[in-house]
Design a protein around this motif. Structure first.
Motif, mmCIF file in Angstrom:
data_model
loop_
_atom_site.group_PDB
_atom_site.id
_atom_site.type_symbol
_atom_site.label_atom_id
_atom_site.label_comp_id
_atom_site.label_asym_id
_atom_site.label_seq_id
_atom_site.Cartn_x
_atom_site.Cartn_y
_atom_site.Cartn_z
ATOM 1 N N LYS A 35 -27.251 -4.613 8.499
ATOM 2 C CA LYS A 35 -26.790 -3.649 9.508
ATOM 3 C C LYS A 35 -26.709 -4.301 10.877
ATOM 4 O O LYS A 35 -25.698 -4.180 11.581
ATOM 5 C CB LYS A 35 -27.738 -2.446 9.535
ATOM 6 C CG LYS A 35 -27.422 -1.420 10.583
ATOM 7 C CD LYS A 35 -28.444 -0.283 10.506
ATOM 8 C CE LYS A 35 -28.323 0.677 11.636
ATOM 9 N NZ LYS A 35 -29.303 1.769 11.552
ATOM 10 N N GLU A 36 -27.755 -5.029 11.276
ATOM 11 C CA GLU A 36 -27.757 -5.694 12.581
ATOM 12 C C GLU A 36 -26.654 -6.746 12.665
ATOM 13 O O GLU A 36 -26.004 -6.898 13.699
ATOM 14 C CB GLU A 36 -29.124 -6.318 12.857
ATOM 15 C CG GLU A 36 -30.229 -5.299 13.076
ATOM 16 C CD GLU A 36 -29.930 -4.313 14.194
ATOM 17 O OE1 GLU A 36 -29.439 -4.731 15.252
ATOM 18 O OE2 GLU A 36 -30.181 -3.109 13.994
ATOM 19 N N GLY A 37 -26.434 -7.487 11.569
ATOM 20 C CA GLY A 37 -25.374 -8.498 11.551
ATOM 21 C C GLY A 37 -23.997 -7.875 11.708
ATOM 22 O O GLY A 37 -23.150 -8.382 12.448
ATOM 23 N N ILE A 38 -23.770 -6.774 11.011
ATOM 24 C CA ILE A 38 -22.484 -6.075 11.110
ATOM 25 C C ILE A 38 -22.280 -5.555 12.531
ATOM 26 O O ILE A 38 -21.196 -5.691 13.104
ATOM 27 C CB ILE A 38 -22.401 -4.938 10.075
ATOM 28 C CG1 ILE A 38 -22.293 -5.526 8.662
ATOM 29 C CG2 ILE A 38 -21.220 -4.011 10.365
ATOM 30 C CD1 ILE A 38 -22.405 -4.504 7.549
ATOM 31 N N ILE A 39 -23.320 -4.964 13.109
ATOM 32 C CA ILE A 39 -23.225 -4.452 14.486
ATOM 33 C C ILE A 39 -22.920 -5.589 15.453
ATOM 34 O O ILE A 39 -22.083 -5.441 16.353
ATOM 35 C CB ILE A 39 -24.518 -3.707 14.880
ATOM 36 C CG1 ILE A 39 -24.613 -2.383 14.120
ATOM 37 C CG2 ILE A 39 -24.572 -3.465 16.382
ATOM 38 C CD1 ILE A 39 -25.943 -1.670 14.278
ATOM 39 N N ASP A 40 -23.565 -6.750 15.273
ATOM 40 C CA ASP A 40 -23.310 -7.898 16.154
ATOM 41 C C ASP A 40 -21.853 -8.337 16.092
ATOM 42 O O ASP A 40 -21.226 -8.600 17.119
ATOM 43 C CB ASP A 40 -24.214 -9.081 15.778
ATOM 44 C CG ASP A 40 -25.651 -8.884 16.199
ATOM 45 O OD1 ASP A 40 -25.921 -7.977 17.027
ATOM 46 O OD2 ASP A 40 -26.518 -9.623 15.693
ATOM 47 N N VAL A 41 -21.287 -8.414 14.890
ATOM 48 C CA VAL A 41 -19.891 -8.847 14.743
ATOM 49 C C VAL A 41 -18.943 -7.804 15.321
ATOM 50 O O VAL A 41 -18.021 -8.135 16.074
ATOM 51 C CB VAL A 41 -19.556 -9.121 13.256
ATOM 52 C CG1 VAL A 41 -18.068 -9.340 13.052
ATOM 53 C CG2 VAL A 41 -20.350 -10.319 12.755
ATOM 54 N N ILE A 42 -19.165 -6.552 14.990
ATOM 55 C CA ILE A 42 -18.281 -5.490 15.466
ATOM 56 C C ILE A 42 -18.312 -5.382 16.992
ATOM 57 O O ILE A 42 -17.298 -5.084 17.617
ATOM 58 C CB ILE A 42 -18.649 -4.152 14.796
ATOM 59 C CG1 ILE A 42 -18.202 -4.196 13.345
ATOM 60 C CG2 ILE A 42 -18.031 -2.965 15.517
ATOM 61 C CD1 ILE A 42 -18.558 -2.987 12.542
ATOM 62 N N SER A 43 -19.478 -5.651 17.593
ATOM 63 C CA SER A 43 -19.596 -5.518 19.052
ATOM 64 C C SER A 43 -18.696 -6.500 19.797
ATOM 65 O O SER A 43 -18.433 -6.312 20.983
ATOM 66 C CB SER A 43 -21.050 -5.692 19.496
ATOM 67 O OG SER A 43 -21.476 -7.023 19.292
ATOM 68 N N ASN A 44 -18.191 -7.525 19.126
ATOM 69 C CA ASN A 44 -17.225 -8.437 19.750
ATOM 70 C C ASN A 44 -15.869 -7.760 19.963
ATOM 71 O O ASN A 44 -15.086 -8.199 20.805
ATOM 72 C CB ASN A 44 -17.020 -9.688 18.885
ATOM 73 C CG ASN A 44 -18.244 -10.557 18.845
ATOM 74 O OD1 ASN A 44 -18.947 -10.725 19.839
ATOM 75 N ND2 ASN A 44 -18.524 -11.112 17.684
ATOM 76 N N TYR A 45 -15.587 -6.730 19.198
ATOM 77 C CA TYR A 45 -14.269 -6.103 19.203
ATOM 78 C C TYR A 45 -14.251 -4.646 19.619
ATOM 79 O O TYR A 45 -13.216 -4.134 20.027
ATOM 80 C CB TYR A 45 -13.654 -6.213 17.800
ATOM 81 C CG TYR A 45 -13.655 -7.630 17.306
ATOM 82 C CD1 TYR A 45 -12.701 -8.541 17.746
ATOM 83 C CD2 TYR A 45 -14.631 -8.074 16.422
ATOM 84 C CE1 TYR A 45 -12.719 -9.854 17.314
ATOM 85 C CE2 TYR A 45 -14.654 -9.386 15.976
ATOM 86 C CZ TYR A 45 -13.698 -10.274 16.422
ATOM 87 O OH TYR A 45 -13.720 -11.574 15.997
ATOM 88 N N MET A 46 -15.398 -3.976 19.474
ATOM 89 C CA MET A 46 -15.446 -2.562 19.820
ATOM 90 C C MET A 46 -16.875 -2.131 20.097
ATOM 91 O O MET A 46 -17.823 -2.823 19.725
ATOM 92 C CB MET A 46 -14.836 -1.707 18.697
ATOM 93 C CG MET A 46 -15.429 -1.930 17.345
ATOM 94 S SD MET A 46 -14.498 -1.164 15.994
ATOM 95 C CE MET A 46 -12.948 -2.033 16.044
#
Length: 85
Positions: A35-46
């Motif tokens: 979950k934290e990894g997905i949030i980190d990646v997504i935060s680059n774009y949205m």
């Protein structure tokens, strides 16, 4: 009576998730790391509502077999506009 049925459904869903996670050898701690990894990646774009992100492993029945599947519900607050590199 309604609350009892709702509690029963919540408990049933939790047990189902525990059994699925056990089947694919995925602990709740691993799901938190994912979950934290997905949030980190997504935060680059949205910008996502990080407090409302829900990650779970469920079964996908495609007719001939059942496959463990990672499902992510991620409420999006806004999309970042990227500049050209």
């Amino acid at each position: 009576m309604f609350n009892r049925n709702r509690s029963k459904d919540v408990a049933k869903e939790r047990l189902k998730n525990i059994l699925i996670n056990d089947r694919v050898n995925t602990s709740m701690e691993i799901l938190d790391v994912i979950k934290e990894g997905i949030i980190d990646v997504i935060s680059n774009y949205m910008e996502a509502d990080n407090n409302s992100v829900n990650i779970k492993v469920t079964n996908l029945n495609n007719g001939s077999s059942v496959t463990p599947t990672l499902v992510a519900n991620i409420p999006i607050k806004s999309v970042k506009h990227l500049t050209s590199r």
